[in-house]
Motif scaffolding. Sequence first.
Motif, mmCIF file in Angstrom:
data_model
loop_
_atom_site.group_PDB
_atom_site.id
_atom_site.type_symbol
_atom_site.label_atom_id
_atom_site.label_comp_id
_atom_site.label_asym_id
_atom_site.label_seq_id
_atom_site.Cartn_x
_atom_site.Cartn_y
_atom_site.Cartn_z
ATOM 1 N N THR A 34 43.460 37.781 35.428
ATOM 2 C CA THR A 34 42.456 36.911 36.049
ATOM 3 C C THR A 34 41.948 37.548 37.327
ATOM 4 O O THR A 34 42.708 37.877 38.222
ATOM 5 N N MET A 35 40.650 37.761 37.388
ATOM 6 C CA MET A 35 40.042 38.379 38.566
ATOM 7 C C MET A 35 38.557 38.047 38.615
ATOM 8 O O MET A 35 37.930 37.741 37.602
ATOM 9 N N GLY A 36 38.008 38.098 39.803
ATOM 10 C CA GLY A 36 36.593 37.805 40.007
ATOM 11 C C GLY A 36 36.268 37.946 41.478
ATOM 12 O O GLY A 36 36.818 38.795 42.174
ATOM 13 N N LEU A 37 35.402 37.061 41.975
ATOM 14 C CA LEU A 37 35.057 37.071 43.396
ATOM 15 C C LEU A 37 34.497 35.696 43.743
ATOM 16 O O LEU A 37 33.516 35.247 43.144
ATOM 17 N N TYR A 38 35.143 35.020 44.693
ATOM 18 C CA TYR A 38 34.629 33.710 45.081
ATOM 19 C C TYR A 38 33.224 33.843 45.660
ATOM 20 O O TYR A 38 32.906 34.785 46.360
ATOM 21 N N GLY A 39 32.365 32.904 45.281
ATOM 22 C CA GLY A 39 30.976 32.932 45.734
ATOM 23 C C GLY A 39 30.077 33.823 44.905
ATOM 24 O O GLY A 39 28.863 33.841 45.113
ATOM 25 N N CYS A 40 30.647 34.566 43.972
ATOM 26 C CA CYS A 40 29.874 35.522 43.158
ATOM 27 C C CYS A 40 29.774 35.000 41.735
ATOM 28 O O CYS A 40 30.770 34.975 41.007
ATOM 29 N N ARG A 41 28.598 34.578 41.318
ATOM 30 C CA ARG A 41 28.407 34.112 39.940
ATOM 31 C C ARG A 41 28.471 35.320 38.999
ATOM 32 O O ARG A 41 27.797 36.329 39.228
ATOM 33 N N PHE A 42 29.248 35.187 37.945
ATOM 34 C CA PHE A 42 29.328 36.280 36.973
ATOM 35 C C PHE A 42 28.187 36.112 35.975
ATOM 36 O O PHE A 42 28.351 35.695 34.843
ATOM 37 N N THR A 43 27.012 36.447 36.499
ATOM 38 C CA THR A 43 25.766 36.393 35.755
ATOM 39 C C THR A 43 25.058 37.737 35.896
ATOM 40 O O THR A 43 25.345 38.507 36.820
ATOM 41 N N PHE B 10 40.505 37.548 43.925
ATOM 42 C CA PHE B 10 39.146 37.028 44.043
ATOM 43 C C PHE B 10 38.596 37.207 45.448
ATOM 44 O O PHE B 10 37.543 36.686 45.768
ATOM 45 N N ASP B 11 39.322 37.952 46.274
ATOM 46 C CA ASP B 11 38.955 38.048 47.679
ATOM 47 C C ASP B 11 37.926 39.142 47.915
ATOM 48 O O ASP B 11 37.714 40.029 47.077
ATOM 49 N N ILE B 12 37.289 39.074 49.103
ATOM 50 C CA ILE B 12 36.334 40.095 49.523
ATOM 51 C C ILE B 12 37.059 41.417 49.710
ATOM 52 O O ILE B 12 38.205 41.468 50.142
ATOM 53 N N GLY B 13 36.372 42.508 49.394
ATOM 54 C CA GLY B 13 36.954 43.835 49.575
ATOM 55 C C GLY B 13 36.833 44.663 48.310
ATOM 56 O O GLY B 13 36.010 44.384 47.430
ATOM 57 N N ALA B 14 37.664 45.657 48.222
ATOM 58 C CA ALA B 14 37.634 46.526 47.050
ATOM 59 C C ALA B 14 38.104 45.765 45.811
ATOM 60 O O ALA B 14 38.886 44.813 45.903
ATOM 61 N N THR B 15 37.635 46.175 44.647
ATOM 62 C CA THR B 15 38.045 45.554 43.391
ATOM 63 C C THR B 15 39.549 45.674 43.228
ATOM 64 O O THR B 15 40.106 46.775 43.332
ATOM 65 N N PRO B 16 40.252 44.571 42.996
ATOM 66 C CA PRO B 16 41.719 44.623 42.929
ATOM 67 C C PRO B 16 42.215 45.362 41.696
ATOM 68 O O PRO B 16 41.496 45.527 40.700
ATOM 69 N N ASP B 17 43.459 45.793 41.767
ATOM 70 C CA ASP B 17 44.101 46.456 40.640
ATOM 71 C C ASP B 17 44.415 45.430 39.555
ATOM 72 O O ASP B 17 44.961 44.354 39.840
ATOM 73 N N ALA B 18 44.095 45.757 38.307
ATOM 74 C CA ALA B 18 44.287 44.813 37.212
ATOM 75 C C ALA B 18 45.756 44.466 37.024
ATOM 76 O O ALA B 18 46.100 43.335 36.679
ATOM 77 N N GLY B 19 46.644 45.410 37.255
ATOM 78 C CA GLY B 19 48.067 45.151 37.061
ATOM 79 C C GLY B 19 48.595 44.059 37.956
ATOM 80 O O GLY B 19 49.402 43.217 37.533
ATOM 81 N N SER B 20 48.129 44.030 39.213
ATOM 82 C CA SER B 20 48.605 43.010 40.144
ATOM 83 C C SER B 20 47.985 41.651 39.872
ATOM 84 O O SER B 20 48.409 40.654 40.455
ATOM 85 N N CYS B 21 46.990 41.608 38.985
ATOM 86 C CA CYS B 21 46.313 40.350 38.657
ATOM 87 C C CYS B 21 46.570 39.938 37.215
ATOM 88 O O CYS B 21 45.805 39.162 36.635
ATOM 89 N N THR B 22 47.659 40.449 36.627
ATOM 90 C CA THR B 22 47.994 40.152 35.233
ATOM 91 C C THR B 22 49.343 39.453 35.173
ATOM 92 O O THR B 22 50.301 39.876 35.826
#
Length: 736
Positions: free
Chosen positions: A552-561, A500-512
């Motif tokens: 599980t992945m997203g971005l803190y401060g970023c509404r998924f809207t 969920f951190d700032i930067g490039a979109t994380p790899d899905a495998g490391s977040c599963t």
Amino acid sequence: MVLAYGKLSHARRRAAAAGGRRQVTSTSDTGATPTRPTAAFRVDIQGMRALAVTAVVLAHATGWPAGGFIGVDVFFVISGFLITGLLLREHERSGRISLPAFFGRRIKRILPAALVVLAATAALASWLFNTPRAMSTWWDAVSAALLVSNWRFEASGTDYFHATDAASPLQHFWSLSIEEQFYLVWPLLLLILLAFAAKGARPELRSRLVVGIVLVLIVSASFAFAVWQSAAAPQAAYFATGARVWELAAGALLAVCAPLLARIPMAVRVIAGWAGLAGVVASALLITGSIGFPGPWALAPVASALLLIAAGTGAGPAYSRWMFPLANPLSRGLGAISYSVYLWHLPILVFVPMLVPGTALSTVPGMLALIGCISVLSFLLVEQPLHRMPLVGTFRGDAERRAAAWTAWRDRFGQQFLYSAVGLVIVAGLAVIVLGPALRMPVAAGGPAAVAAPVGDPLQSIAGELQLATEATSWPDDLSPSLDDAISATSSTNPARACFDIGATPDAGSCTWGDAGAPKHVYLVGDSTALAYAPAFRAIADQSGGALRITTMGLYGCRFTQDLVQNSGAGVMDDCPTRKHDIAERIAADQPDLVIVSNAFTDGRSTDGRALDAAAMVASTLAETAAYQVPGRVVLLAPPPLGAELGSCYSRVSSPQDCAVGVDAAWTDFATASESAAAAAGERFISSLPFSCVDGVCPAFAGTTPTKYDRVHLTPAFAEHIAPAVLQTLQAAGAL
């Protein structure tokens, strides 16, 4: 707070030696004939100090006036005007500026009272606050003593996970840091400019012209930076040196132009003075923290203060009679002690309600009276004696004058110390009577909350723990993690933080999490509320016996809207569109069995300026999930209702009831809108109330686990603790 105090003392001594304290030589300078500019004691500026500090203190104590913080800007202007005027007059009188004498005066004037407040505040914080807040206050004191507190607050204000921390009782020292940073550089630069301009004919005119040009450049560059940073990072801009220097430099520029103001007609002075006064008052009443500040809206109080100071520059006693709101004895007296008032007001407003809650002393009138009493004592016992103490080396080579100066100082302040000491004894006696019960109060621990909750299914078990917590009158002594650790850790121990951190979109495998061959695949996406739920879903995946894998992945401060919602967190607005797009594409490609979306339940504003209420935010969320191409497989998971600010409500003298809050109205509005919109769209809504609150009350812990580390986010430990209850809720809704 800008600390423009004691800066007329040198002029006062010269005026007294010439036989007049009030009216002294005029400062007109055409460049043809050298003059000896001096300064009169400005009763109107003393009144401006009173007005400025009153606005700040009332705003902190009552929330009114909303723009009371503009008092800081008024003080910046006063400071720049007075200090620069003194330096210029010293150079024009003697051909030099004594930097040791200048910094000696600054140290005498600013440091003693400030150090007393810092020491007292740090000591009280160690006794009253929870450990993380006490340590933070100590670091605030160190940064204030080193004149870098504004940089500390600037950095913490842009940290997304610390932006809602409890206000420091030393936060007001940021302005002192900015002022002294300016005065560490400005006299040196002024010396260089004056040395350059002194060559050639009409040196005084050339000097003021060169200094004025440089100040215009400084004001322009700093103001432009303030406007840019106030839009890009408003929390950081408020404390930034670069965004504030223009206010001090504007006052300095007025000091450069002071000789031109001596011939202003009295009628023009009075009109300008009242216009400036009206501008300062209007700024305090109309400006709010929601607009661009300090750029461009600080221009209003700064311009008003400049107009008010200019109107009184070179004026005689008649002008003071016209400006009676500033020149009356009450304003002059408050202006005289305003430095002490400013230094003491915030610690008193923070500590007194903790020490004597529910008493007359903890009411606004009581605290204002206490601020006044302590400020007067500080002024008489610390501020004035050390400010007026002769500088070492002032009378070098003249033993007789040195001895006379020290004798006069002892004669004057010996009596003052006696009177002040009597007052201090009286105040101390009253404090012991009033604060005695609080001083003997033991640290709360143990109690009913430590009793085991009823055992049953997960939801019943959590409900029982929450019920016991709402009835607790003391803090359990076996909380794990401790409340101190929970406050300190924030999201740093969350296993999904990198996802969920700032930067490039994380790899899905490391977040599963879970078995890679599990028959069911679930996504959890959203802002920091989804991040806070992540430990629960890791526990669900790990305990599913190979039946589930959860990404599980997203971005803190970023509404998924669908709408891009404004957020001031550093880097959030840059990364949010890309992160939402990448995750939407991944979900559409993976076609998971379930997508759980969790966003904060607060209104927002889109980047194109539209206000987004609960209904609009929910509609925008469902519009975003449409891009996932998983109709009927979306769950809107509500965040927990807002809790108390744990860093503020939990202390060595507080009760669990101080940290238990009701369900906020915004949460209810969002829950109603979410449930209705999800049902209409064929999706599901899951309420968080069954595992966060009971009977409309949301406590700070359940069983032996703290629930949140701030107002919004679950502790990782509690998220893991409620995993069975979350799973049961999803299964009951037919989602899993």
